[in-house]
Design a protein around this motif. Structure first.
Motif, PDB file in Angstrom:
ATOM      1  N   ARG A  83      37.666   8.098 -45.212  1.00 11.20           N
ATOM      2  CA  ARG A  83      37.288   7.161 -44.149  1.00 11.20           C
ATOM      3  C   ARG A  83      38.460   6.929 -43.197  1.00 11.20           C
ATOM      4  O   ARG A  83      38.272   6.879 -41.964  1.00 11.20           O
ATOM      5  CB  ARG A  83      36.837   5.829 -44.762  1.00 11.20           C
ATOM      6  N   LEU A  84      39.671   6.805 -43.730  1.00 14.29           N
ATOM      7  CA  LEU A  84      40.849   6.597 -42.894  1.00 14.29           C
ATOM      8  C   LEU A  84      41.086   7.787 -41.972  1.00 14.29           C
ATOM      9  O   LEU A  84      41.486   7.622 -40.810  1.00 14.29           O
ATOM     10  CB  LEU A  84      42.067   6.352 -43.776  1.00 14.29           C
ATOM     11  N   ARG A  85      40.817   8.977 -42.465  1.00 18.73           N
ATOM     12  CA  ARG A  85      40.967  10.178 -41.634  1.00 18.73           C
ATOM     13  C   ARG A  85      39.929  10.214 -40.515  1.00 18.73           C
ATOM     14  O   ARG A  85      40.229  10.624 -39.385  1.00 18.73           O
ATOM     15  CB  ARG A  85      40.877  11.419 -42.513  1.00 18.73           C
ATOM     16  N   GLU A  86      38.718   9.785 -40.819  1.00 15.96           N
ATOM     17  CA  GLU A  86      37.675   9.762 -39.795  1.00 15.96           C
ATOM     18  C   GLU A  86      37.991   8.735 -38.710  1.00 15.96           C
ATOM     19  O   GLU A  86      37.763   8.982 -37.519  1.00 15.96           O
ATOM     20  CB  GLU A  86      36.319   9.458 -40.450  1.00 15.96           C
ATOM     21  N   ILE A  87      38.531   7.583 -39.107  1.00 14.60           N
ATOM     22  CA  ILE A  87      38.895   6.563 -38.122  1.00 14.60           C
ATOM     23  C   ILE A  87      40.040   7.064 -37.246  1.00 14.60           C
ATOM     24  O   ILE A  87      40.069   6.825 -36.029  1.00 14.60           O
ATOM     25  CB  ILE A  87      39.282   5.242 -38.826  1.00 14.60           C
ATOM     26  N   ARG A  88      40.970   7.780 -37.860  1.00 12.67           N
ATOM     27  CA  ARG A  88      42.064   8.343 -37.063  1.00 12.67           C
ATOM     28  C   ARG A  88      41.531   9.287 -35.990  1.00 12.67           C
ATOM     29  O   ARG A  88      41.986   9.276 -34.841  1.00 12.67           O
ATOM     30  CB  ARG A  88      43.059   9.083 -37.962  1.00 12.67           C
ATOM     31  N   LYS A  89      40.550  10.098 -36.341  1.00  9.50           N
ATOM     32  CA  LYS A  89      39.966  11.024 -35.365  1.00  9.50           C
ATOM     33  C   LYS A  89      39.299  10.264 -34.220  1.00  9.50           C
ATOM     34  O   LYS A  89      39.302  10.722 -33.071  1.00  9.50           O
ATOM     35  CB  LYS A  89      38.945  11.931 -36.048  1.00  9.50           C
ATOM     36  N   MET A  90      38.737   9.097 -34.531  1.00  7.84           N
ATOM     37  CA  MET A  90      38.080   8.297 -33.506  1.00  7.84           C
ATOM     38  C   MET A  90      39.079   7.755 -32.486  1.00  7.84           C
ATOM     39  O   MET A  90      38.825   7.769 -31.274  1.00  7.84           O
ATOM     40  CB  MET A  90      37.336   7.125 -34.157  1.00  7.84           C
ATOM     41  N   TYR A  91      40.210   7.261 -32.968  1.00 11.24           N
ATOM     42  CA  TYR A  91      41.150   6.560 -32.096  1.00 11.24           C
ATOM     43  C   TYR A  91      42.362   7.402 -31.696  1.00 11.24           C
ATOM     44  O   TYR A  91      43.107   7.013 -30.800  1.00 11.24           O
ATOM     45  CB  TYR A  91      41.610   5.263 -32.774  1.00 11.24           C
ATOM     46  N   ASP A  92      42.553   8.536 -32.353  1.00  3.26           N
ATOM     47  CA  ASP A  92      43.667   9.413 -32.016  1.00  3.26           C
ATOM     48  C   ASP A  92      43.236  10.875 -32.154  1.00  3.26           C
ATOM     49  O   ASP A  92      43.768  11.626 -32.975  1.00  3.26           O
ATOM     50  CB  ASP A  92      44.870   9.118 -32.933  1.00  3.26           C
ATOM     51  N   PRO A  93      42.260  11.297 -31.344  1.00  2.00           N
ATOM     52  CA  PRO A  93      41.707  12.653 -31.503  1.00  2.00           C
ATOM     53  C   PRO A  93      42.723  13.758 -31.263  1.00  2.00           C
ATOM     54  O   PRO A  93      42.572  14.865 -31.788  1.00  2.00           O
ATOM     55  CB  PRO A  93      40.575  12.698 -30.468  1.00  2.00           C
ATOM     56  N   GLU A  94      43.772  13.477 -30.479  1.00  4.00           N
ATOM     57  CA  GLU A  94      44.799  14.486 -30.227  1.00  4.00           C
ATOM     58  C   GLU A  94      45.957  14.396 -31.222  1.00  4.00           C
ATOM     59  O   GLU A  94      46.940  15.118 -31.105  1.00  4.00           O
ATOM     60  CB  GLU A  94      45.314  14.349 -28.791  1.00  4.00           C
TER      61      GLU A  94
END
Length: 484
Positions: free
Chosen positions: A462-473
């Motif tokens: 879940r933490l990895r998915e949230i990171r992709k949401m707010y920091d896709p680059e």
């Protein structure tokens, strides 16, 4: 000690040649672009200046690196502009609050070093009984400001610990039995996202609220924390030290005390210290009132201690009495436990003695300390779901191993020993009947290289998915720390 540390880094920086590679050229160009884009409220510093040395200084010199430049942002907009410039050519960077981490590269870099020192405001909100605290402060700063006004927050236990990393990693406190972890008392984060957007994150922001509480700097740069406050009186404390010939009885009495007492205003620490071939035992006691209840500590205070001191006074002075010596090189490692029984304490003694003897061959000046961090069984019930801990139904006690030394050629031996020792203690806990298969080591104690799965368990995906949401680059992936 800090003055010596800064002086040493200044000498290194003065004799260091940077512009020898395309990477160094890219770092230098980024520093120049940052200096041109930020407002007068912020500033860039280069090797040789006192500000540069102060910006990169850490509690332990082994945590520091020599960056191309440092930058002290003074506004939220400038934080965003700095991240924008860093992202253009993907320059490695660091974000440093108090500088107390002992994992190399977690708040240091050869690239652009961001010092949060100008985010140093403290604002008391009496109407909401909260305090706004800047990310560049230490808990020593915070207590010095708040306690004379009769209020306090749930913060660090040792002198000099920074607010930001401590809070973003969870935060175990002398007050945790009463109020929970520090993240359980946060009401708002002021966050600059990797895109430069400023967000005031509260429990209404479900994903970020979950991720920031234990997830460190994976989602941007936190510039301010708003914490619940409470009234503060004078406090009581005691320090008891026992030589090796007195330690067995003291440990048995301490284990009995921990099993029987459940006063949530009480908190304590136990320490096994290697010294000249012997293992000394120490106990720190804290009570959140001018005096503890009559009889609470009688069994401990009546022990024949090698030395004994009683503290009565203001909370900041008590914090100042709690410290670990600063060594040139320091590592920590975490050891999860559920109970501190007599067999477990004997296992800690054995590990302290074995590794103290072994590692002193590499550095005769080594300091080895194994610490017990007991808390009440319900201490995790004060807060809701958060990145850390991964399972609040399991009241994991965040024991630790500390090694301090001076010989940098011994670094790899220290790290290997601390990993092996932590594994040995966990095995001893399992043999003692403790269910430690899913017990997460405390993320602020964990040694570099600790698997993320061990610390975050089922929350990691879940933490990895949230990171992709707010920091896709993956801009924040260019900074040090535990990366999702």
């Amino acid at each position: 000690m800090q003055g010596l540390l800064i002086f040493g880094l200044g000498n290194l920086a003065a004799g260091y040649t940077y512009a020898q590679s395309p990477l160094a050229d890219g770092y230098s160009a980024t520093c120049k672009r940052i200096a041109m884009s930020i407002s007068p409220a912020s500033q860039v510093f280069y090797p040789g200046s006192e500000k540069f040395n102060a910006d990169i200084a850490h509690w332990a010199n082994s945590s520091s690196d020599l960056p191309m430049c440092t930058v002290e942002p003074g506004t939220l907009r400038d934080v965003g502009l700095i991240l924008q410039q860093i992202s253009l050519v993907r320059v490695p960077f660091a974000v440093k609050g108090g500088g107390h981490t002992t994992n190399p590269g977690f708040s240091s870099t050869p690239g652009v070093h961001i010092s949060m020192s100008r985010f140093n405001d403290i604002v008391i909100r009496e109407d909401s009984e909260t305090v706004e605290i800047g990310a560049g402060l230490t808990w020593t700063d915070v207590y010095a400001y708040l306690i004379p006004k009769g209020i306090n927050v749930v913060g660090g236990r040792l002198k000099g610990v920074g607010v930001a990393g401590y809070t973003l990693g969870g935060g175990y406190s002398w007050k945790t039995n009463q109020f929970g972890l520090t993240i359980d008392t946060v009401t708002e984060f002021e966050l600059v996202t990797p895109s430069g957007e400023v967000k005031m994150v509260t429990e209404k922001d479900k994903e970020l609220w979950f991720a920031l509480r234990g997830g460190f700097n994976n989602y941007g740069i936190v510039t301010k924390f708003t914490l619940k406050s409470h009234k503060q009186t004078d406090v009581w404390g005691a320090l008891l030290d026992f030589a090796e010939d007195l330690a067995d009885v003291a440990q048995a009495t301490f284990a009995k005390f921990l099993a029987q007492q459940h006063d949530h205003k009480a908190a304590q620490l136990g320490e096994f210290v290697y010294s000249n071939g012997s293992v000394l035992f120490g106990i720190s006691l804290f009570y959140d009132a001018p005096e503890p209840p009559e009889g609470l500590y009688d069994d401990l205070l009546s022990l024949p201690a090698t030395s004994k001191s009683i503290f009565k006074g203001a909370f900041p002075e008590f914090i100042s009495s709690q410290f670990l010596p600063t060594y040139e090189r320091v590592y920590f490692n975490g050891v999860p436990m559920l109970h501190y029984t007599e067999p477990i304490m004997k296992a800690f003694v054995n590990e302290t003695k074995f590794w103290g003897d072994m590692l002193s061959k590499y550095d005769k000046n080594i300091l080895v300390v194994y610490s017990l961090d007991p808390f009440e069984p319900d201490f995790l019930t004060h807060g809701g779901l958060s990145a850390y801990p991964p399972d609040r139904s399991l009241a994991v006690l965040p024991s630790s191993i500390y090694c301090g030394w001076t010989n940098n050629s011994a670094d790899k031996y220290m790290a290997d020993a601390m990993r092996r020792s932590a594994a040995s203690l966990v095995a001893a806990g399992i043999q003692d009947g403790q269910d430690l298969d899913k017990a997460a080591p405390y993320v602020n104690y964990a040694l570099f290289g600790t698997p993320l799965e061990k610390m975050y368990g089922q929350h990691l995906e879940r933490l990895r998915e949230i990171r992709k949401m707010y920091d896709p680059e993956d801009i924040m992936g260019l900074a040090g720390g535990w990366k999702f």
